[in-house]
Structure formats: structure tokens, C-alpha cells
Design an enzyme around this catalytic site. Sequence first.
Site, PDB file in Angstrom:
ATOM      1  N   GLU A  97       0.713  -1.163   0.308  1.00 19.06           N
ATOM      2  CA  GLU A  97      -0.062   0.149  -0.339  1.00 19.06           C
ATOM      3  C   GLU A  97       0.699   1.417   0.413  1.00 19.06           C
ATOM      4  O   GLU A  97       1.929   1.365   0.926  1.00 19.06           O
ATOM      5  CB  GLU A  97      -0.836   0.531   0.982  1.00 19.06           C
ATOM      6  CG  GLU A  97      -2.027  -0.849   1.402  1.00 19.06           C
ATOM      7  CD  GLU A  97      -3.111  -0.981   1.935  1.00 19.06           C
ATOM      8  OE1 GLU A  97      -3.998  -1.443   2.375  1.00 19.06           O
ATOM      9  OE2 GLU A  97      -2.728  -0.211   3.371  1.00 19.06           O
ATOM     10  N   CYS A  98       0.415   2.143  -0.641  1.00 21.01           N
ATOM     11  CA  CYS A  98       1.256   3.200  -1.176  1.00 21.01           C
ATOM     12  C   CYS A  98       2.924   3.245  -1.006  1.00 21.01           C
ATOM     13  O   CYS A  98       3.690   3.253  -2.167  1.00 21.01           O
ATOM     14  CB  CYS A  98       0.721   4.231   0.051  1.00 21.01           C
ATOM     15  SG  CYS A  98       1.154   6.556  -0.169  1.00 21.01           S
TER      16      CYS A  98
END
Length: 445
Positions: free
Chosen positions: A335-336
Site C-alpha cells: 500500500e502506497c
Amino acid sequence: MNVPRLVVAAPASGHGKTTVATGLMAALRARGLVVSGHKVGPDYIDSGYHALATGRPPRNLDPVLCGEDRIAPLLCHGAAGAGIAVIEGVMGLFDGRGSTAEGSTAHVAHLLGAPVVLVVDASAQGRSVAALVSGFAGYDPAVRLGGVILNRVGSARHEQILRDALAGTGVPVLGALHRDDAITAPSRHLGLVPAAERAGAASQAIGRLAALITGSVDLGAVLALARSAGPLAAQPWDPGAAIGPRAGGRTPVVAVAGGAAFTFCYTETVELLTAAGADVVTVDPLREESLPPGTGALVLGGGFPEVHASELSANERLRGDVARLAGSGAPVAAECAGLLYLATELDGQPMCGVLDAAARMTGRLTLGYRDAVAAGPSVLTPANAPVRGHEFHRTTVVPRGPSTPAWAYCGKKEGFVRRGVHASYLHLHWAGYPEAARRLVEAAQ
């Protein structure tokens, strides 16, 4: 379950919610209480300071990401064994998603039946503070404003003017904090610098905060207000029950990125992975040169790899381990920050090269909740599964060739799915989607 609790809110961002909430947690702990710290919304950074102040795992309460029915159970779970729960709000008291109240501090206070303490930056006002507090007290009958803490008070005379003005409002003043620049936390492009990046300085600042709160706030009145919250008609959230019956098979090692570059991981993520049958081991890509022995899956959460790009790039052995794990088809959820780490490069610095894409910093902030649909099947979700996530970054990732997206939202397709890899900008709170943990562990098995 009867959990003494209160919500620390403000008229708007910048009034000092984090200062007061973290200081209250530290001061109450110093008084001998077991304190549970919680944050409304998706913010990971404030929660890191809560963990330092309380000595307990940080917890987030986000009805947008988790569903409002889970908020009281999550509080009861996180606050188990605590004598008080202090819940820091987000933005202004009534600011929710878009023009709605959804996800607002007021929304969470209502769901928890918790009284609210309003932190007011009084540095540029006198008698007008009474109009402001009266307006907030009467705006929503479902929200009980139990007291005010005045912040950034200029002098003893200024404090008396403020107290006199508020005397007729019916809202008690629980404390007044005078200006103290020594307790200000440094900020950068996405808010406060995470506590994990300045642990020593942050611990010292929290100690000063505890002393300031103890000397400036009526802690007895704060405790009485928290204890005035009635019992919650909710059972504690249980990660095992959320996962359900586990499939048989070996116990896979699931490595979860941590350390200063990867500070964004909800506590419940690890609890769900454990409940699903994983042996969860933290790996710090800034310090450790290999994945834990027997690693069968990897979770790369959010954080600030752009700040530590040189050090991450220099750790070639770990980058090679990550690339080999992903190449084997093992599940990798990113994530990210994890997405940036898996790219070929970040601001010209070589990264893991799992994804044929280049990442770089930009001057544009991308921020907000997203209603998304899985663009296809992956280790986290079946195809077309609806989710709610959150984006928060100032970077961009540009594919260098054809790619299979992870999500569809806002009229676009975003992220990458490649064999066992699922990488995206979207942050999910897995308490809202426990099947993601189950699927990842089953894939690792």
C-alpha cells in the site's frame, strides 16, 4: 462493556488536538491509569504518538473504512484492560466526508456515546470564545460537549478574560495551556514527522506534555467526565471471529514492513494475520538485509520511503530478497509506500524492481476516501469486490509498459496486480475487510 471514555475535538485543524490528546494520555498514565489511545479517521501519524504516550498499541476508529457498526466493538477491543480511553478527533468536530457528517469526530462520538472535550486555540481571541463554544455546544443535540480546554493562552490576564467569557455558557473550562514552543512537533509534506523517526525527541516532548497537562488541566474533572459515559451495548471486536474457521495447513511466516520508512500499519492488520494462522514477523528495510527465514508472504504498508530512498536503495540484499519472493508467486500486499518500494526506481534511486514502473515525488497532494471495486481477482479480494479505502500521498507512479490494475475508482484504474503481488496507493483498514488477511495467509499456505 463499560469503558470510561472521552473524545478530544476542536473547531478546526490546527487548534492543538494532538497536543492535548497525547498530553492527556501521558498525564493520565503518569497518574497510574492504564490508558488506551484512539484516533478518529485514517491518520497513522498521530496514532504513533499515542502509542508512545500510552505504552499500548495504537488504534484507529474510522466508520468510513470499517463501517459504523464496528466502531464500538473496535473501541472495546482496543481498550480492553484500560481504565480510560482517550479518543483524538479529526479536523473540526463536525467535519466529515465531503459535505456529510460521515466519519466526523461528532459521528464517532455519537456512536460511542462519549462526551466531547473541545480544544480551542485562544491565541487570537477574547470574549468571542464564548460565541464559538456556545455554537458548537448547541449545533447537534446528539453530541454532548462536556468541557473546554483552552490552548495557546497568552498570559494570566488573557486566561481570566477567556474564563469570564465562558462562565455563562454552561460549558466548564477544564484547563488552560499557555504557549510553549518547546513541545511543538516538527512537520513536513504529509503532516507531523512520525514518532518512529524521532523516538528519543518524541519521548522527551511527551514527557514535557504530560507535565504541562498535569499543571494546566483539572485531571479529576476529565476523569469524572470520562466516567459519565454510560455502558456500551457492544461486544469487543474479535479478530478470530472476524476471520472465522481457519483452513488447515502449515503456519506461514508473514513479514510485515516496519521501522522508520514504513510506519503506517493498523494494529488490527497484524492481529487479523495472526488470527488467520500466520506467524507475523516485522522486518525493517532500513536495517535488515534479508527477509525472515521461511517468509511466505510480505505486507508492505505505508510510510515515507521518499524520505529514506537512498538508504532503502543501498540495501541491495533485501531488495533482492523482495524481488525473489515476488518472482516466486508468493503473496505480496503493498500500500502506497509499499507500492513505491516495489517500483523500479523512486526519484532515480533503484528500488526492488518488482513492478515495471517509475515513482517520483510531485508537488501535488492526493488525499481522500475512495469507493473502489477490485478490477480483477487478487490475493486480497475476488474480482468486483467493493471496498472503501483512503489515498494520501504526494508521489506518482508511472507504468513503463502494460499492467493489470488493482482497483477501479474515480473513473480510473489504479495499482498493479501481478501473480501474487497486489500493489496500490489505496490504504484499506483490514478490520473492515478481514477476508483480505484470510486470503493472503491461505495463499501463503
